[in-house]
Design a protein around this motif. Structure first.
Motif, PDB file in Angstrom:
ATOM      1  N   ARG A 262     -30.685  35.204  45.475  1.00  0.00           N
ATOM      2  CA  ARG A 262     -29.238  35.364  45.260  1.00  0.00           C
ATOM      3  C   ARG A 262     -28.779  34.692  43.985  1.00  0.00           C
ATOM      4  O   ARG A 262     -27.854  35.129  43.327  1.00  0.00           O
ATOM      5  N   SER A 263     -29.488  33.599  43.642  1.00  0.00           N
ATOM      6  CA  SER A 263     -29.040  32.815  42.494  1.00  0.00           C
ATOM      7  C   SER A 263     -29.848  33.130  41.236  1.00  0.00           C
ATOM      8  O   SER A 263     -29.843  32.351  40.287  1.00  0.00           O
ATOM      9  N   ALA A 264     -30.546  34.267  41.208  1.00  0.00           N
ATOM     10  CA  ALA A 264     -31.368  34.591  40.039  1.00  0.00           C
ATOM     11  C   ALA A 264     -30.506  34.904  38.827  1.00  0.00           C
ATOM     12  O   ALA A 264     -30.910  34.685  37.691  1.00  0.00           O
ATOM     13  N   LEU A 265     -29.328  35.462  39.048  1.00  0.00           N
ATOM     14  CA  LEU A 265     -28.423  35.745  37.931  1.00  0.00           C
ATOM     15  C   LEU A 265     -27.258  34.769  37.992  1.00  0.00           C
ATOM     16  O   LEU A 265     -26.654  34.578  39.059  1.00  0.00           O
ATOM     17  N   VAL A 266     -26.964  34.147  36.822  1.00  0.00           N
ATOM     18  CA  VAL A 266     -25.933  33.112  36.795  1.00  0.00           C
ATOM     19  C   VAL A 266     -24.874  33.502  35.759  1.00  0.00           C
ATOM     20  O   VAL A 266     -25.205  33.989  34.669  1.00  0.00           O
ATOM     21  N   LEU A 267     -23.622  33.308  36.146  1.00  0.00           N
ATOM     22  CA  LEU A 267     -22.517  33.614  35.232  1.00  0.00           C
ATOM     23  C   LEU A 267     -22.661  32.746  33.971  1.00  0.00           C
ATOM     24  O   LEU A 267     -22.778  31.535  34.075  1.00  0.00           O
ATOM     25  N   ASP A 268     -22.692  33.397  32.786  1.00  0.00           N
ATOM     26  CA  ASP A 268     -22.900  32.666  31.536  1.00  0.00           C
ATOM     27  C   ASP A 268     -22.256  33.464  30.407  1.00  0.00           C
ATOM     28  O   ASP A 268     -22.639  34.615  30.174  1.00  0.00           O
ATOM     29  N   PRO A 269     -21.265  32.885  29.731  1.00  0.00           N
ATOM     30  CA  PRO A 269     -20.578  33.630  28.668  1.00  0.00           C
ATOM     31  C   PRO A 269     -21.567  34.135  27.606  1.00  0.00           C
ATOM     32  O   PRO A 269     -21.325  35.175  26.987  1.00  0.00           O
ATOM     33  N   PRO A 272     -27.261  37.607  28.456  1.00  0.00           N
ATOM     34  CA  PRO A 272     -27.606  38.918  27.909  1.00  0.00           C
ATOM     35  C   PRO A 272     -27.241  40.091  28.820  1.00  0.00           C
ATOM     36  O   PRO A 272     -27.225  41.234  28.362  1.00  0.00           O
ATOM     37  N   VAL A 273     -26.994  39.851  30.095  1.00  0.00           N
ATOM     38  CA  VAL A 273     -26.766  40.972  31.016  1.00  0.00           C
ATOM     39  C   VAL A 273     -25.265  41.157  31.211  1.00  0.00           C
ATOM     40  O   VAL A 273     -24.542  40.214  31.511  1.00  0.00           O
ATOM     41  N   ARG A 274     -24.796  42.412  31.019  1.00  0.00           N
ATOM     42  CA  ARG A 274     -23.372  42.688  31.197  1.00  0.00           C
ATOM     43  C   ARG A 274     -23.160  43.402  32.523  1.00  0.00           C
ATOM     44  O   ARG A 274     -24.029  44.135  32.984  1.00  0.00           O
ATOM     45  N   GLY A 275     -21.963  43.201  33.069  1.00  0.00           N
ATOM     46  CA  GLY A 275     -21.676  43.908  34.306  1.00  0.00           C
ATOM     47  C   GLY A 275     -20.236  43.739  34.728  1.00  0.00           C
ATOM     48  O   GLY A 275     -19.476  43.011  34.084  1.00  0.00           O
ATOM     49  N   SER A 307     -14.959  28.804  39.061  1.00  0.00           N
ATOM     50  CA  SER A 307     -14.923  29.919  38.110  1.00  0.00           C
ATOM     51  C   SER A 307     -13.867  30.908  38.557  1.00  0.00           C
ATOM     52  O   SER A 307     -13.754  31.212  39.746  1.00  0.00           O
ATOM     53  N   ARG A 308     -13.091  31.394  37.601  1.00  0.00           N
ATOM     54  CA  ARG A 308     -12.062  32.361  37.954  1.00  0.00           C
ATOM     55  C   ARG A 308     -12.602  33.749  37.716  1.00  0.00           C
ATOM     56  O   ARG A 308     -12.510  34.291  36.624  1.00  0.00           O
ATOM     57  N   VAL A 309     -13.182  34.306  38.714  1.00  0.00           N
ATOM     58  CA  VAL A 309     -13.670  35.684  38.597  1.00  0.00           C
ATOM     59  C   VAL A 309     -13.095  36.475  39.759  1.00  0.00           C
ATOM     60  O   VAL A 309     -13.011  35.983  40.874  1.00  0.00           O
ATOM     61  N   ALA A 310     -12.743  37.707  39.473  1.00  0.00           N
ATOM     62  CA  ALA A 310     -12.187  38.557  40.507  1.00  0.00           C
ATOM     63  C   ALA A 310     -12.830  39.930  40.380  1.00  0.00           C
ATOM     64  O   ALA A 310     -13.328  40.282  39.302  1.00  0.00           O
ATOM     65  N   PRO A 311     -12.850  40.703  41.462  1.00  0.00           N
ATOM     66  CA  PRO A 311     -13.415  42.051  41.373  1.00  0.00           C
ATOM     67  C   PRO A 311     -12.764  42.823  40.228  1.00  0.00           C
ATOM     68  O   PRO A 311     -11.552  42.749  40.026  1.00  0.00           O
ATOM     69  N   ASP A 313     -13.468  42.276  37.018  1.00  0.00           N
ATOM     70  CA  ASP A 313     -13.691  41.547  35.766  1.00  0.00           C
ATOM     71  C   ASP A 313     -15.011  41.962  35.125  1.00  0.00           C
ATOM     72  O   ASP A 313     -16.006  42.183  35.823  1.00  0.00           O
ATOM     73  N   GLU A 314     -14.996  42.014  33.782  1.00  0.00           N
ATOM     74  CA  GLU A 314     -16.277  42.216  33.086  1.00  0.00           C
ATOM     75  C   GLU A 314     -16.872  40.845  32.824  1.00  0.00           C
ATOM     76  O   GLU A 314     -16.172  39.931  32.378  1.00  0.00           O
ATOM     77  N   VAL A 315     -18.155  40.676  33.153  1.00  0.00           N
ATOM     78  CA  VAL A 315     -18.787  39.363  32.985  1.00  0.00           C
ATOM     79  C   VAL A 315     -20.132  39.542  32.299  1.00  0.00           C
ATOM     80  O   VAL A 315     -20.674  40.650  32.226  1.00  0.00           O
TER      81      VAL A 315
END
Lengths: 333, 544
Positions: A262-269, A272-275, A307-311, A313-315
Motif C-alpha cells: 500500500r505504501s509503495a507509492l508516496v506523495l512527492d511533489p 516521476p509518476v503522475r496521477g 496532506s491536503r489531497v482530495a479526490p 486532485d492531480e498529484v
C-alpha cells in the motif's frame, strides 16, 4: 530435525497434501502459510500422526515415523481452540502429559506452577476451562503442550480464534516463550501477520503444494508469483506496461509484473509518476490514497498526515523501492 | 408474567389431556389403596409393604433390573463404538436391526426366549427356562439397543479433537479412552443406564411370560394382585411404591442426561477404518448381534415347524380361532384391530407430542419461565416410567362413569397406547426443535414473516423428517404395547399381543404354533416400520 519428503495425503480423488518436502531444524519455528483448504492443517495432522500418508515420508532425525503412532512421536499438538479437557481443572490439564508418564506428584505440582507462571496464569490452577477467556484458554493449552518438553510443537492457527488486540499481545508472548524454551515448532496459519509474528522460516502452501519456502524475510521480499504476493499482504499486482512504468520510475529494469504494498507509492511533489486522486482516507498514521496513475491504472499510495489531497486532485508520486517486489513470472490469477 | 401466562395457556390443552388420561387414572388407582370406606387410611398400604412376599418381589425387581442394566451397558458401550465410530460394512442395517428388539412386542420376546431356552429348544440343555437368568437375558435383549442408541449418538457427535490432543500429548489409545472419551460420554452412559434400569424395573410382558407365577416383579405382581387375587389395596400399594421410585429415577436421569447447548451445531464425526485394537469390541458386537438374532431365528423356525416337517400350517391357522376355540376372533382380525389401533394411537401421540415439544423447546425469557417449561417437560415424561399396568387398571376404574365413560369407546385402547408412546415422540422431537436457533425465527420475523409463515419456513423443513420418524416409532410401540392393552382390550376385539398371550396360555400344540406364527407376523410388522424409520436418518431416534 523434522523432514517431510514428498509427503502426500489423498482422500479419494482429492489430494489434500501433494508432494510436500520441508525441512525444519531444531530450535527453529517454521510457519506454513496458506488460504483455508490448502491442505496445511492436513499436513500438520500428518506430522502429528493423526492422518496417514498416501505416499512419501515424514522423518525425525532421519528415522521414518510411518510406524510410530501419535502418542509415541513425542510431539505436542496445540489446536486452534485449545481443546482443553473441559472436565479437568487448569492444573490437571497442564499436568495431563506428566501424569501419563507417572511423574511423581511433587514434581508435577512444581512443574505445573512453573508452566503457569511462564504463560502468565499463576493462580489459575484450580479454575475450570469453561470459566476462562479465549486468550487464557490458549495459554493453558500452550502450557499443557510444553509440559513434557516436546521435541516438536505443532501449532494449528494458535491465535486465529482470538480478537485483534489479544492476538497481538499473545503473539509477542508466544514468540518469547518459544525462544526461551528453545522449542522447535511447526505452525500452520492463513494469517501472514501471525506467521511473521512467530516464525523464522516460511513455507507458502497452495492447493496442497508448497509453492515457496525459505527464511521469512526472503520470502517476504521475493514472492514467487502473483497469488503468493497477494497472500503475503501485497496490495496490488501490476503487469506488463503498468509494471514497466512503475519499475522505470523506481529506476529498475522491466519485468512481467510487480507487486506493490500500500505504501509503495508516496506523495512527492518531485515524484516521476503522475496521477489523479480517486479517493483519500485518513488513518491514524497516514493518509491512504487510491490514485489513477497515467498509463498505470488504479494504485494505492500514501501521503503524510496533514496532506491536503482530495479526490480529483492531480498529484505526483515517487516509488519506494523497498516496498515492492519484482515478480519473475505471472501466476494464474 | 404475560409470557408465562401465554405459555400456560398454550400448555393447557396437552396438560388437560394428560391430566384426564394419565393423572386421573393413576390417582384413581393409588387412591384405591389409601382410601378405605371413604376415609383416608394409609395404614393398609404400610401393612402391605411389610409383607415378606412384597419384600421378595421388590428385591427381585431391583436385582434383576440392576444386573440387566449392568450387562446391557457392558455390551452396549463397545457396540455403540463399533456401530457409530468405525467404518464397518453394513453398519446402518445392523443399527436398524438392533433397534427392532426395543420395539418388539414384549410378548413376542417372551415367546422367542421360551422357544430358545425351553425343552427341545436350541439352548434347552442349559436348563435356563423359567429361571431368573432367562428373565435377565430377556431384559438385556430389550434394552441393549437403548444403550447402543443413546451412547452411540453421543459418541458420534463427540468432538474427536480432545482425544487427538491427548494422543499428541502422549496418551495411548487406552489412556485416551479412560481419561478423555469416557468422561465425556459419562452423562450419556449414566443417562442410558438409568433409563434402562427404569425400563427393566417396569418390564411387564417379558417377566410375565418368562417368570410365570414363580418369579414376580413389582409390575407383574400388581397385575396378579388385580386380576387374579383381586387384592386391590395391595396392588395400589405397590403402584405407589413404583411411582415414587420411578419419579425419583426419572429426576436422576433428567439431571444426568447430557444437555449440551442444543443450538450448537451437531457435527457427526466421520467413521474411521478398523484397526487391530478394535478387534475385541468388534467381536463383542458380533456376539451381541448373534445373541439378538438367535431368539428371533428360533422363533421363525419354530413357527415354520409342523409336526416332524416344515410348513406354513401355523400361518394358515391364523385365520382360525385356534384349537378348542382358544380365541373369540381369528388372529387375522386381531392383526387388523392392532393396525387400526396403532394408527389412532399414532395420531394422538403425535398431536400431543408435537404441541408438547413446541412448548418445552421455545426459548425462555426468565428463570421463572424456564422453571415452568422444565416442569412441563418432566410432567410429560412421566408416562415413560409409570407402570403400564397401573395406567391400564387406572383407566378401568376411573374412566367408567359419566362424564368420562370411555369403557366402551373404541378409542380407549388407542388413548392408553398414545400415552405410552408420547415420551418417545417428545424425546425424538425436542432435540430437533431445540436445535433450531431462535435467531432464525427472529430473522424470518424481521423480514416480515407472520408467526405461521415463520413456522413454515424455519421449523417445518427441519422437523418434518423427525416427525415422520416419531410417528413410526409411536406406531411400532403401539403395535407391541401389551401392559395397558391387556387390561383394556375387550375380548371381542383384542390386539395381536393380547391374542398371542392368550394362545400361549391355552393348551394345544396348534395354539402354540399359532402363537409363534403370530409373533413372527407382529415382529415383521414392527421391524418394517423401524427400518423405514431408520432410513429417515434422524439422529436422536431411540436415544434418551
Amino acid at each position: 530435525m523434522l523432514a517431510t519428503s514428498d509427503a502426500t495425503v489423498r482422500y479419494g480423488d482429492t489430494t489434500a497434501v501433494d508432494h510436500v518436502s520441508l525441512d525444519l531444524d531444531s530450535g527453529q519455528v517454521l510457519a506454513v502459510l496458506g488460504p483455508s483448504g490448502c491442505g496445511k492443517s492436513t499436513l500438520l495432522r500428518a506430522v502429528a500422526g493423526l492422518e496417514p500418508l498416501t505416499a512419501g515420508s515424514i522423518s525425525w532425525d532421519g528415522a521414518d515415523l510411518a510406524g510410530t503412532p501419535t502418542h509415541k512421536r513425542g510431539f505436542a499438538l496445540m489446536f486452534q481452540d485449545g481443546q482443553l479437557f473441559t472436565h479437568l481443572s487448569v492444573a490437571r490439564n497442564v499436568a495431563y502429559a506428566l501424569r501419563l508418564r507417572r511423574v511423581p506428584s511433587a514434581q508435577v505440582v512444581a512443574r505445573v506452577a512453573e508452566l503457569l507462571e511462564l504463560v502468565g496464569l499463576s493462580g489459575y490452577a484450580e479454575r475450570l476451562p469453561g470459566t476462562l477467556s479465549g486468550g487464557e484458554r490458549q495459554r493453558v493449552a500452550l502450557a499443557r503442550a510444553l509440559a513434557v518438553e516436546p521435541r516438536l510443537l505443532l501449532l494449528d492457527e494458535p491465535l486465529t480464534a482470538l480478537d485483534a488486540t489479544l492476538r497481538e499481545r499473545l503473539a509477542g508472548d508466544l514468540r518469547s516463550i518459544l525462544q526461551a524454551a528453545g522449542t522447535t515448532a511447526l505452525l500452520v496459519t492463513h494469517d501472514h501477520e501471525e506467521a511473521f509474528a512467530l516464525a523464522d522460516r516460511l513455507a507458502v502452501m497452495r492447493a496442497g503444494r508448497v509453492v515457496q519456502s525459505g527464511a521469512i524475510d526472503e520470502v517476504w521480499r521475493e514472492p514467487v508469483d502473483e497469488d503468493t504476493a497477494l497472500f503475503l499482504g501485497y496490495a496490488r499486482v501490476l503487469r506488463d506496461e503498468a509494471a514497466t512504468r512503475v519499475l522505470a520510475a523506481a529506476g529498475l529494469g522491466s519485468s512481467y509484473a510487480v507487486a506493490l504494498r500500500r505504501s509503495a507509492l508516496v506523495l512527492d511533489p518531485a515524484g516521476p509518476v503522475r496521477g489523479v486522486v480517486e479517493s483519500a482516507r485518513v488513518t491514524p498514521e497516514q493518509v491512504r490514497l487510491v490514485v489513477a496513475g497515467d498509463g498505470i491504472g488504479a494504485v494505492d499510495a500514501v501521503a503524510p498526515l496533514g496532506s491536503r489531497v482530495a479526490p480529483g486532485d492531480e498529484v505526483t508520486l515517487r516509488v519506494d523501492v523497498t516496498r515492492l517486489a519484482v515478480l519473475p513470472i505471472v501466476g494464474q490469477a | 408474567m404475560r409470557r408465562i401466562a401465554g405459555l400456560l395457556l398454550l400448555a393447557a390443552g396437552p396438560v388437560l389431556v394428560l391430566g384426564v388420561l394419565f393423572v386421573l387414572p393413576v390417582a384413581g388407582m393409588v387412591s384405591e389403596g389409601f382410601v378405605a370406606d371413604g376415609r383416608f387410611a394409609p395404614g393398609a398400604v404400610l401393612d402391605v409393604l411389610a409383607r415378606p412376599r412384597v419384600h421378595r418381589v421388590a428385591w427381585f425387581t431391583v436385582w434383576t433390573s440392576g444386573v440387566a442394566t449392568l450387562v446391557a451397558v457392558g455390551l452396549g458401550v463397545p457396540a455403540a463404538f463399533v456401530l457409530h465410530r468405525l467404518a464397518v460394512p453394513g453398519r446402518t442395517v445392523v443399527r436398524a436391526a438392533l433397534l427392532v428388539p426395543f420395539v418388539l412386542p414384549t410378548v413376542v420376546v417372551g415367546v422367542a426366549f421360551r422357544q430358545l431356552l425351553g425343552e427341545g429348544g436350541p439352548l434347552g440343555f442349559l436348563g435356563l427356562d423359567g429361571t431368573p437368568v432367562a428373565i435377565v437375558c430377556g431384559l438385556v435383549f430389550f434394552n441393549v439397543a437403548v444403550v447402543i442408541r443413546t451412547v452411540g449418538v453421543a459418541w458420534e457427535s463427540l468432538d474427536p479433537r480432545p482425544g487427538q490432543a491427548a494422543a499428541a500429548l502422549g496418551a495411548s489409545p487406552r489412556q485416551v479412552l479412560r481419561t478423555v472419551t469416557l468422561p465425556a460420554l459419562r452423562p450419556a452412559i449414566v443417562g442410558a443406564a438409568s433409563i434402562v434400569f427404569l425400563f427393566c424395573a417396569t418390564a411387564f410382558g417379558i417377566v410375565l411370560t418368562l417368570g410365570g407365577v414363580r418369579y414376580s416383579s413389582v409390575e407383574t405382581e400388581i397385575y396378579l394382585l388385580t386380576t387374579t387375587i383381586f387384592d386391590l389395596r395391595a396392588a395400589a400399594a405397590l403402584s405407589v411404591l413404583q411411582i415414587v421410585v420411578v419419579v425419583g429415577l426419572l429426576a436422576v436421569a433428567a439431571r444426568l442426561r447430557a444437555t449440551p447447548d442444543p443450538t450448537a451445531l451437531r457435527a457427526v464425526t466421520p467413521v474411521r477404518t478398523v484397526r487391530r485394537g478394535d478387534l475385541p469390541a468388534l467381536a463383542l458386537t458380533l456376539l451381541v448381534l448373534a445373541a439378538m438374532l438367535l431368539p428371533i431365528a428360533t422363533l421363525v423356525l419354530g413357527s415354520l415347524s409342523v409336526g416332524d416337517g416344515w410348513g406354513l400350517d401355523n400361518y394358515r391357522a391364523l385365520t382360525t380361532a385356534g384349537d378348542g376355540q382358544a380365541l373369540l376372533v381369528p388372529v387375522t382380525t386381531a392383526l387388523v384391530t392392532s393396525l387400526r389401533t396403532a394408527v389412532d394411537a399414532t395420531w394422538m401421540a403425535l398431536l400431543i407430542g408435537v404441541s408438547v415439544s413446541v412448548i418445552v423447546t421455545r426459548r425462555s425469557h426468565s428463570a421463572a419461565e424456564r422453571r415452568v417449561r422444565s416442569t412441563l417437560d418432566g410432567f410429560f415424561m412421566l408416562p415413560l416410567g409409570v407402570s403400564a399396568v397401573t395406567l391400564g387398571f387406572g383407566f378401568l376404574i376411573t374412566l367408567d362413569q359419566p362424564p368420562l365413560d370411555l369403557r366402551d369407546s373404541p378409542l380407549l385402547v388407542p388413548m392408553a397406547q398414545a400415552l405410552v408412546a408420547l415420551p418417545l415422540v417428545v424425546r425424538t422431537l425436542t432435540p430437533v426443535l431445540g436445535g433450531i436457533d431462535d435467531r432464525q425465527r427472529q430473522a424470518a420475523a424481521s423480514l416480515g414473516a407472520s408467526a405461521w409463515r415463520t413456522l413454515l419456513t424455519v421449523d417445518l423443513p427441519v422437523v418434518w423428517k423427525p416427525m415422520l420418524a416419531a410417528s413410526g416409532f409411536a406406531f411400532a410401540a403401539s403395535l407391541g404395547e401389551f401392559g395397558a392393552t391387556s387390561f383394556l382390550a375387550r375380548d371381542t376385539s383384542p390386539t395381536l399381543p393380547v391374542v398371542i398371550f392368550r394362545l400361549i396360555g391355552h393348551p394345544g400344540e396348534m395354539n402354540y404354533g399359532m402363537a409363534l406364527a403370530a409373533s413372527v407376523v407382529l415382529a415383521v410388522a414392527t421391524a418394517v416400520v423401524m427400518i423405514a424409520v431408520e432410513r429417515l436418518r434422524v439422529p436422536g431416534v431411540g436415544a434418551f
